[in-house]
Design a protein around this motif. Structure first.
Motif, PDB file in Angstrom:
ATOM      1  N   ARG A 190       0.127  16.992 -27.066  1.00 38.44           N
ATOM      2  CA  ARG A 190       0.064  15.773 -26.245  1.00 38.44           C
ATOM      3  C   ARG A 190      -0.820  15.983 -25.016  1.00 38.44           C
ATOM      4  O   ARG A 190      -0.533  15.473 -23.937  1.00 38.44           O
ATOM      5  N   ARG A 191      -1.868  16.803 -25.203  1.00 34.12           N
ATOM      6  CA  ARG A 191      -2.857  17.083 -24.150  1.00 34.12           C
ATOM      7  C   ARG A 191      -2.247  17.749 -22.923  1.00 34.12           C
ATOM      8  O   ARG A 191      -2.752  17.637 -21.810  1.00 34.12           O
ATOM      9  N   ASP A 192      -1.161  18.499 -23.155  1.00 31.45           N
ATOM     10  CA  ASP A 192      -0.548  19.318 -22.104  1.00 31.45           C
ATOM     11  C   ASP A 192      -0.155  20.670 -22.684  1.00 31.45           C
ATOM     12  O   ASP A 192      -0.077  20.850 -23.913  1.00 31.45           O
ATOM     13  N   ALA A 193       0.094  21.640 -21.776  1.00 33.29           N
ATOM     14  CA  ALA A 193       0.489  22.986 -22.171  1.00 33.29           C
ATOM     15  C   ALA A 193       2.007  23.120 -22.134  1.00 33.29           C
ATOM     16  O   ALA A 193       2.668  22.598 -21.224  1.00 33.29           O
ATOM     17  N   TRP A 194       2.549  23.857 -23.130  1.00 34.39           N
ATOM     18  CA  TRP A 194       3.988  24.076 -23.257  1.00 34.39           C
ATOM     19  C   TRP A 194       4.227  25.558 -23.514  1.00 34.39           C
ATOM     20  O   TRP A 194       3.355  26.276 -24.002  1.00 34.39           O
ATOM     21  N   ARG A 195       5.444  25.981 -23.225  1.00 37.52           N
ATOM     22  CA  ARG A 195       5.791  27.389 -23.414  1.00 37.52           C
ATOM     23  C   ARG A 195       7.094  27.506 -24.183  1.00 37.52           C
ATOM     24  O   ARG A 195       8.050  26.764 -23.924  1.00 37.52           O
ATOM     25  N   VAL A 196       7.106  28.439 -25.165  1.00 37.29           N
ATOM     26  CA  VAL A 196       8.351  28.786 -25.850  1.00 37.29           C
ATOM     27  C   VAL A 196       9.026  29.863 -25.011  1.00 37.29           C
ATOM     28  O   VAL A 196       8.532  30.988 -24.921  1.00 37.29           O
TER      29      VAL A 196
END
Length: 507
Positions: free
Chosen positions: A174-180
């Motif tokens: 969604r054009r953003d950065a995410w972290r597990v």
């Protein structure tokens, strides 16, 4: 010297033979559905049949054979052999492919595309013996239309289980950065910008810094993107500009002490940019990148506006590069470039270009590369649709093909476990084909299919894959989600159920 009595005996034998040949011999012939008695002088079956007015075709079978001498009471059987051609158009069953969709409820299925059978024209040669078919042999098969796979979407709810994740695993969605965050079920947002373009999305080798590119929203001058950084050790991490613009490619060195990147500029026509084919080496410090230019802009060869592929050597001293017409290596100490292999440019006749995928061997002595191969038939070399996986000895100076005809978007990774690469299901149409992920030994032997599971739709292009921190976990992005393949067992674990992941990094 022949004595008189010997000459007499020879003359007697010849006379007897002539006498025998002159006397008709009674025989029985079975041919053309009739049984009849003939009288012939021979001396062989072939001549006897001719004397009886029984012709033989080129394929007819005679028992006993035609060169056998005749004798009284012999039974000769003639089997008439003919051959005809039968041409049929036969359907090719269409395969069924499964598409996992996180948006479907448990147990729900949805038909995405109806399957259509293909058509093959099959030519069969039929052999007849006395009017009865005795053999059918296929002599030619031509595909008139490929089958269209049926695609069925099924729910994946319940397939993702909570499992620990080591290191730093981030992804773009969604054009953003995410972290597990330690567990697959614990996913946290890193940015709330909504404008990451995915061209640069890379983690430092220690997992501490994420660099990403952002598409310009408004700008007084043309821009491709701007580069930003995120210190993942900060609490909370805050995006900050890294001081670079118009970056087409960027990657950390294996040790993380340097960065290499190349730039371009916006272009009004497709594909929307024009590569400079330059190279910069820099360092990340105090939230910014300080860099020096080591290669000035060039035309970049045929299709140079597209740009080049680059790959760091394991020791960080060299960079391999791939252009549309060849593969080379740049020594970062001397800044001397060496061409290792050339091949015909692939003529796309469109607003995109093909450049080789590259991977270094773990010891830095070899390169694995996808190479534009020779024509399949009589087409010009530039239009060949064949692409092969080659091995290049960067110091020894030799190169050779390893695995042939794997498809234009095959991709390749190399580890101490072996080679990992994509294989097109239809190599002759590799730009539109689906791909499977394969694993082979370093010499190309013992090829094994790893992913996706049997019956599921393949990758829609070059398989996107990364190594995990343990060197035994292969992360793949497939249909917008992340999967981990444990090696050497090949066990597959689904890590996400989103369907919208566009890029990933794991350190």
């Amino acid at each position: 010297m022949i004595h008189r009595w010997e000459r007499g005996m020879i003359g007697f034998g010849v006379a007897m033979l002539v006498a025998c040949l002159a006397r008709p011999v009674m025989m029985t012939v079975i041919a053309d559905g009739q049984r009849r008695t003939i009288y012939a002088r021979g001396p062989t079956v072939r001549e006897a049949l001719a004397q009886a007015g029984i012709p033989l075709g080129d394929l007819d079978r005679v028992t006993p054979p035609e060169n056998v001498s005749i004798r009284p009471g012999m039974v000769i059987t003639v089997t008439r052999i003919t051959q005809t051609l039968e041409v049929q158009e036969v359907p090719i069953p269409f395969p069924r492919q499964i598409l996992k969709d996180a948006r479907l409820a448990p147990g729900e299925n949805r038909l995405i595309r109806r399957g259509e059978p293909g058509i093959e024209r099959v030519t069969v040669r039929i052999t007849w013996a006395d009017g009865q078919p005795v053999e059918r042999q296929e002599i030619h098969r031509e595909r008139l239309r490929d089958p269209v796979p049926e695609i069925v979407a099924v729910s994946l709810l319940g397939e993702v289980t909570s499992m620990p994740i080591s290191g730093t695993l981030v992804f773009l969605a969604r054009r953003d950065a995410w972290r597990v965050a330690g567990e697959t079920t614990r996913i946290l947002p890193l940015t709330n910008l909504g404008d990451l373009d995915g061209r640069v999305f890379t983690l430092s080798p220690d997992g501490g810094f994420l660099l990403f590119s952002r598409a310009p929203l408004t700008s007084p001058r043309p821009l491709l993107n701007t580069l930003w950084g995120l210190n993942l050790r900060a609490d909370p991490p805050r995006p900050q500009p890294a001081g670079l613009e118009n970056v087409l490619w960027l990657e950390w060195s294996p040790r993380g002490d340097r960065l290499a990147f190349a730039t371009g500029e916006p272009s009004p026509g497709p594909p929307g940019w024009r590569a400079h084919n330059d190279l910069w080496i820099g360092r990340w410090g105090n939230g910014r990148i300080e860099a020096r230019q080591v290669l000035t802009p060039t035309a970049g060869g045929p299709y140079g506006w597209w740009g080049m592929a680059w790959a760091w050597s394991p020791d960080g001293r060299r960079l391999a590069f791939g252009r549309t017409d060849g593969i080379g290596m740049l020594d970062l100490g001397s800044l001397r470039a060496t061409i290792l292999l050339t091949f015909p440019v692939y003529e796309t006749r469109s607003a995109w270009a093909w450049v080789p995928a590259l991977a270094w061997s773990p010891d830095g002595r070899y390169l694995a590369a996808l190479v534009h191969g020779p024509p399949r038939s009589g087409e010009p070399p530039e239009q060949s649709t064949r692409f092969d996986l080659w091995i290049l000895a960067v110091d020894a100076g030799w190169a050779r093909p390893l695995i042939e005809d794997i498809g234009i978007w095959a991709g390749v990774l190399w580890s101490d476990l072996g080679l990992f690469f994509g294989q097109a299901r239809q190599p002759e149409a590799g730009d539109a084909s689906r791909y499977d992920l394969y694993w082979a030994d370093h010499d190309g032997s013992d090829r094994r299919r790893l992913f996706p599971p049997e019956g599921e739709i393949g990758f829609g292009g070059q398989p996107d894959m990364r190594w995990g921190p343990d060197g035994r976990s292969l992360l793949v992005r497939y249909q917008g989600d992340l999967y981990r393949i444990a090696l050497p067992s090949g066990r597959i674990d689904r890590l996400t159920a989103r369907g919208d992941i566009a890029a990933m990094a794991w350190r």
